[in-house]
Scaffold this active site. Structure first.
Site, PDB file in Angstrom:
ATOM      1  N   THR A 145       0.820  -1.219   0.000  1.00  0.00           N
ATOM      2  CA  THR A 145       0.000   0.000   0.000  1.00  0.00           C
ATOM      3  C   THR A 145       0.857   1.273   0.000  1.00  0.00           C
ATOM      4  O   THR A 145       2.012   1.253   0.418  1.00  0.00           O
ATOM      5  CB  THR A 145      -0.943   0.001   1.227  1.00  0.00           C
ATOM      6  N   LYS A 171       2.507  -5.245   3.433  1.00  0.00           N
ATOM      7  CA  LYS A 171       3.631  -4.316   3.485  1.00  0.00           C
ATOM      8  C   LYS A 171       3.093  -2.906   3.215  1.00  0.00           C
ATOM      9  O   LYS A 171       2.905  -2.489   2.080  1.00  0.00           O
ATOM     10  CB  LYS A 171       4.700  -4.658   2.430  1.00  0.00           C
ATOM     11  N   ASP A 243      -4.106  -0.966  -8.431  1.00  0.00           N
ATOM     12  CA  ASP A 243      -4.794   0.320  -8.307  1.00  0.00           C
ATOM     13  C   ASP A 243      -3.740   1.400  -8.391  1.00  0.00           C
ATOM     14  O   ASP A 243      -3.001   1.632  -7.427  1.00  0.00           O
ATOM     15  CB  ASP A 243      -5.561   0.384  -6.985  1.00  0.00           C
ATOM     16  N   GLY A 245      -2.321   5.240 -10.514  1.00  0.00           N
ATOM     17  CA  GLY A 245      -2.557   6.677 -10.411  1.00  0.00           C
ATOM     18  C   GLY A 245      -3.652   7.199 -11.329  1.00  0.00           C
ATOM     19  O   GLY A 245      -4.287   6.460 -12.072  1.00  0.00           O
ATOM     20  N   CYS A 277      -5.444   9.895  -5.540  1.00  0.00           N
ATOM     21  CA  CYS A 277      -5.442   9.324  -6.893  1.00  0.00           C
ATOM     22  C   CYS A 277      -6.620   9.798  -7.734  1.00  0.00           C
ATOM     23  O   CYS A 277      -6.536   9.795  -8.952  1.00  0.00           O
ATOM     24  CB  CYS A 277      -5.398   7.808  -6.823  1.00  0.00           C
TER      25      CYS A 277
HETATM   26  P1  NAD Z   1       4.800   3.917  -4.631  1.00  0.00           P
HETATM   27  O1  NAD Z   1       4.476   3.163  -5.868  1.00  0.00           O
HETATM   28  O2  NAD Z   1       6.056   4.678  -4.566  1.00  0.00           O
HETATM   29  O3  NAD Z   1       4.807   2.949  -3.355  1.00  0.00           O
HETATM   30  C1  NAD Z   1       3.704   2.126  -3.055  1.00  0.00           C
HETATM   31  C2  NAD Z   1       4.177   0.919  -2.264  1.00  0.00           C
HETATM   32  O4  NAD Z   1       4.987   0.089  -3.097  1.00  0.00           O
HETATM   33  C3  NAD Z   1       5.018   1.248  -1.041  1.00  0.00           C
HETATM   34  O5  NAD Z   1       4.645   0.381   0.006  1.00  0.00           O
HETATM   35  C4  NAD Z   1       6.434   0.952  -1.523  1.00  0.00           C
HETATM   36  O6  NAD Z   1       7.333   0.622  -0.494  1.00  0.00           O
HETATM   37  C5  NAD Z   1       6.201  -0.242  -2.418  1.00  0.00           C
HETATM   38  N1  NAD Z   1       7.242  -0.493  -3.431  1.00  0.00           N
HETATM   39  C6  NAD Z   1       8.069   0.405  -4.011  1.00  0.00           C
HETATM   40  N2  NAD Z   1       8.819  -0.207  -4.956  1.00  0.00           N
HETATM   41  C7  NAD Z   1       8.453  -1.517  -4.962  1.00  0.00           C
HETATM   42  C8  NAD Z   1       8.849  -2.654  -5.733  1.00  0.00           C
HETATM   43  N3  NAD Z   1       9.774  -2.575  -6.687  1.00  0.00           N
HETATM   44  N4  NAD Z   1       8.240  -3.836  -5.475  1.00  0.00           N
HETATM   45  C9  NAD Z   1       7.276  -3.938  -4.541  1.00  0.00           C
HETATM   46  N5  NAD Z   1       6.861  -2.890  -3.794  1.00  0.00           N
HETATM   47  C10 NAD Z   1       7.436  -1.693  -3.995  1.00  0.00           C
HETATM   48  O7  NAD Z   1       3.533   4.875  -4.379  1.00  0.00           O
HETATM   49  P2  NAD Z   1       3.402   6.035  -3.307  1.00  0.00           P
HETATM   50  O8  NAD Z   1       4.266   7.167  -3.713  1.00  0.00           O
HETATM   51  O9  NAD Z   1       3.477   5.487  -1.937  1.00  0.00           O
HETATM   52  O10 NAD Z   1       1.846   6.421  -3.541  1.00  0.00           O
HETATM   53  C11 NAD Z   1       1.404   7.315  -4.498  1.00  0.00           C
HETATM   54  C12 NAD Z   1       0.826   6.610  -5.703  1.00  0.00           C
HETATM   55  O11 NAD Z   1      -0.230   5.734  -5.318  1.00  0.00           O
HETATM   56  C13 NAD Z   1       0.189   7.598  -6.661  1.00  0.00           C
HETATM   57  O12 NAD Z   1       0.557   7.282  -7.974  1.00  0.00           O
HETATM   58  C14 NAD Z   1      -1.299   7.388  -6.451  1.00  0.00           C
HETATM   59  O13 NAD Z   1      -2.121   7.748  -7.542  1.00  0.00           O
HETATM   60  C15 NAD Z   1      -1.365   5.932  -6.170  1.00  0.00           C
HETATM   61  N6  NAD Z   1      -2.613   5.611  -5.487  1.00  0.00           N
HETATM   62  C16 NAD Z   1      -3.569   4.910  -6.150  1.00  0.00           C
HETATM   63  C17 NAD Z   1      -4.780   4.646  -5.535  1.00  0.00           C
HETATM   64  C18 NAD Z   1      -5.849   3.854  -6.204  1.00  0.00           C
HETATM   65  O14 NAD Z   1      -6.699   3.305  -5.498  1.00  0.00           O
HETATM   66  N7  NAD Z   1      -5.863   3.756  -7.516  1.00  0.00           N
HETATM   67  C19 NAD Z   1      -5.003   5.087  -4.237  1.00  0.00           C
HETATM   68  C20 NAD Z   1      -3.993   5.804  -3.600  1.00  0.00           C
HETATM   69  C21 NAD Z   1      -2.794   6.058  -4.231  1.00  0.00           C
END
Ligand code: NAD
Length: 469
Positions: A145, A171, A243, A245, A277
């Site tokens: 998440t 995680k 889910d 961006g 998002c």
């Molecule tokens: P992110 O992709 O940087 O990180 C999300 C999660 O992925 C974190 O827990 C991170 O530690 C983990 N992660 C990072 N690299 C990874 C890898 N290589 N393998 C597995 N896990 C990994 O996102 P963020 O900056 O925390 O959140 C913002 C993003 O989330 C925005 O793009 C937003 O639009 C999106 N978002 C989407 C929704 C939806 O429901 N569609 C809801 C909220 C946020």
């Protein structure tokens, strides 16, 4: 109470969680390393056996009791969200109440959605057969998440997974793990056997190791595109829910109630400091009311108070980090250099980036095409609704859109023409009810959240067929 923070296997080191507003240390939590994933999975395997054996009424009672406990302690949960994610206290309270609802909906799903009769006699030759399908757990679901809704987005994974009889290896974002840890503590307090959820705190390395584990049957991911893409490359044969961006458009027609449109777009654009998002990023305004809308929107933006998220009167809190605010500022600078006009905002104090309005952003600019995930909004005039729909559809991914109009025919034309997972009529893009199907169209989106829909993704049908002959 059992401490979730101590349940992890051989915690390696600590990760410090900082308050995005003032940079102070909120708490340190134990992290796991990629080497721990084997032991974490062993615990999750035990959890899968225990969870599957829980009768549906027990799953429902646990989820319902957890909802009640969170409701009773909602100020404490809201305070945690403010401290670790920088949401304003008003927004954090709303997220907490939504989490209560998400868990209640999950309890209902556990009791309601167990399968269906299969009408075998609808097929000639099968008259003597009778049967049904059940909804069986998948086993271990890995949930990864993001930081921006650190409580309710976690509940959207844990609630349906528990309702479906699964175990979860969770995680949460390493930037905001505290709300997730508190939620799991509450589930345990509500009677959930602790092995059902295994929490692993860590960053991308840990995420990568979890994603590629063979025993994980489904990966439920919410986060950014780049991460989603990396995950899909390394996940191997397992079910993926993505889910990702957005870059939400809202169309404002000249016949609409303009005050309502301005108010809706202000909230849609700046909720959670734009780290949302389904936040409104592009406002497409019919040319005949463009100047009136722009002036009112800029005045409304100027009235918003940005700063300390703990204050009741703050509208826009900090972004998650100084680096994130600097990135937003740089993207705006780049758009201005490419010809965009700055109408207001753009100042920054540490992680607080003031609500920023631009017009005339070139349509090939990153800001127009990609997700900004910051309190930045672009205005653009259009002549006809079909022009607006075309502009709305320009980015190659989309979650939600909105249209303000008094004409039903125009509302329905936009609803049909906009490629998005949801079109909100007389609302900004930022409306979500936790029971509705939620997800994106076009590039990258896979599956739907929203309790019933996530529950169905997290269970597998098993057919039982009796031959009476
Ligand atoms: P992110 O992709 O940087 O990180 C999300 C999660 O992925 C974190 O827990 C991170 O530690 C983990 N992660 C990072 N690299 C990874 C890898 N290589 N393998 C597995 N896990 C990994 O996102 P963020 O900056 O925390 O959140 C913002 C993003 O989330 C925005 O793009 C937003 O639009 C999106 N978002 C989407 C929704 C939806 O429901 N569609 C809801 C909220 C946020």
């Amino acid at each position: 109470m059992t401490s979730v923070k101590r349940q992890v296997v051989a915690p390696l080191e600590q990760v410090a969680v900082f308050n995005p507003y003032d940079g102070s240390l909120v708490e340190s939590v134990s992290t796991c390393s990629p080497d721990d994933v084997g032991a974490l999975l062993e615990r999750a395997r035990q959890g899968a056996v225990i969870s599957k054996a829980l009768p549906r009424h027990r799953r429902a009672v646990i989820l319902e009791a957890a909802a009640t406990l969170i409701d009773a302690r909602r100020e404490e949960f809201a305070h945690t969200i403010v401290c670790e994610a920088g949401k304003t206290i008003v927004q954090a309270r709303k997220e907490t109440l939504r989490c209560v609802n998400t868990l209640k909906l999950s309890a209902e799903e556990a009791k309601r959605n167990a399968g269906e009769i299969v009408p075998f006699d609808a097929y000639a030759g099968s008259e003597a057969r009778q049967g049904w399908f059940t909804r069986e757990p998948l086993g271990i679901i890995a949930a990864i998440t993001p930081y921006n809704d650190p409580l309710n987005l976690v509940a959207h994974k844990l609630g349906p997974a528990i309702a479906g009889g699964n175990a979860v290896l969770l995680k949460p974002s390493e930037l905001t793990p505290l709300s997730a840890l508190k939620l799991v503590e509450i589930l345990i307090e509500a009677g959930m056997p602790q092995e059902i959820i295994t929490v692993a705190i860590g960053g991308a390395d840990l995420g990568r190791a979890i994603v590629s584990a063979r025993d994980v049957r489904m990966l439920s991911f919410t986060g950014g595109f780049a991460t989603g893409e990396a995950i899909s490359r390394s996940a191997g044969l397992k079910k993926l829910a993505m889910d990702l961006g957005g870059n939400a458009p809202v169309i404002v027609m000249s016949d609409c109630d303009l005050d309502k449109a301005v108010e809706g777009c202000l909230s849609g654009a700046y909720w959670a400091a734009g780290q949302n998002c389904i936040g409104t990023q592009r406002i497409l305004v019919q040319a005949s009311c463009y100047d009136r809308f722009r002036d009112a929107f800029v005045v409304g933006t100027g009235h918003l108070k940005a700063g300390d998220p703990g204050r009741e009167d703050t509208h826009v809190g900090p972004m998650i980090s100084v680096a994130a605010a600097e990135r937003a500022q740089a993207a705006v600078e780049q758009a201005i250099a490419a010809g965009a006009r700055l109408l207001c905002g753009h100042q920054r104090e540490r992680a607080v980036y003031h609500p920023t309005v631009l017009e005339g952003v070139p349509r090939d600019n990153r800001l127009w095409r990609e997700e900004v995930f910051a309190p930045v909004v672009m205005l653009e005039p259009f002549e006809t609704l079909s022009d607006a729909i075309r502009m709305a559809n320009e980015p190659d991914y989309s979650l939600h859109a909105g249209i303000f109009t008094d004409k039903l025919a125009d509302a329905l034309e936009a609803a049909a023409g906009i490629e998005a997972g949801g079109v909100m009529i007389n609302d900004s893009s930022d409306y979500r009810f936790d029971a509705m199907p939620f997800g994106g169209f076009k590039h990258g989106s896979m599956g739907r959240e929203g309790v019933r829909f996530a529950y169905e993704e997290m269970t597998q049908p098993k057919v039982i067929c009796i031959n009476r002959e």
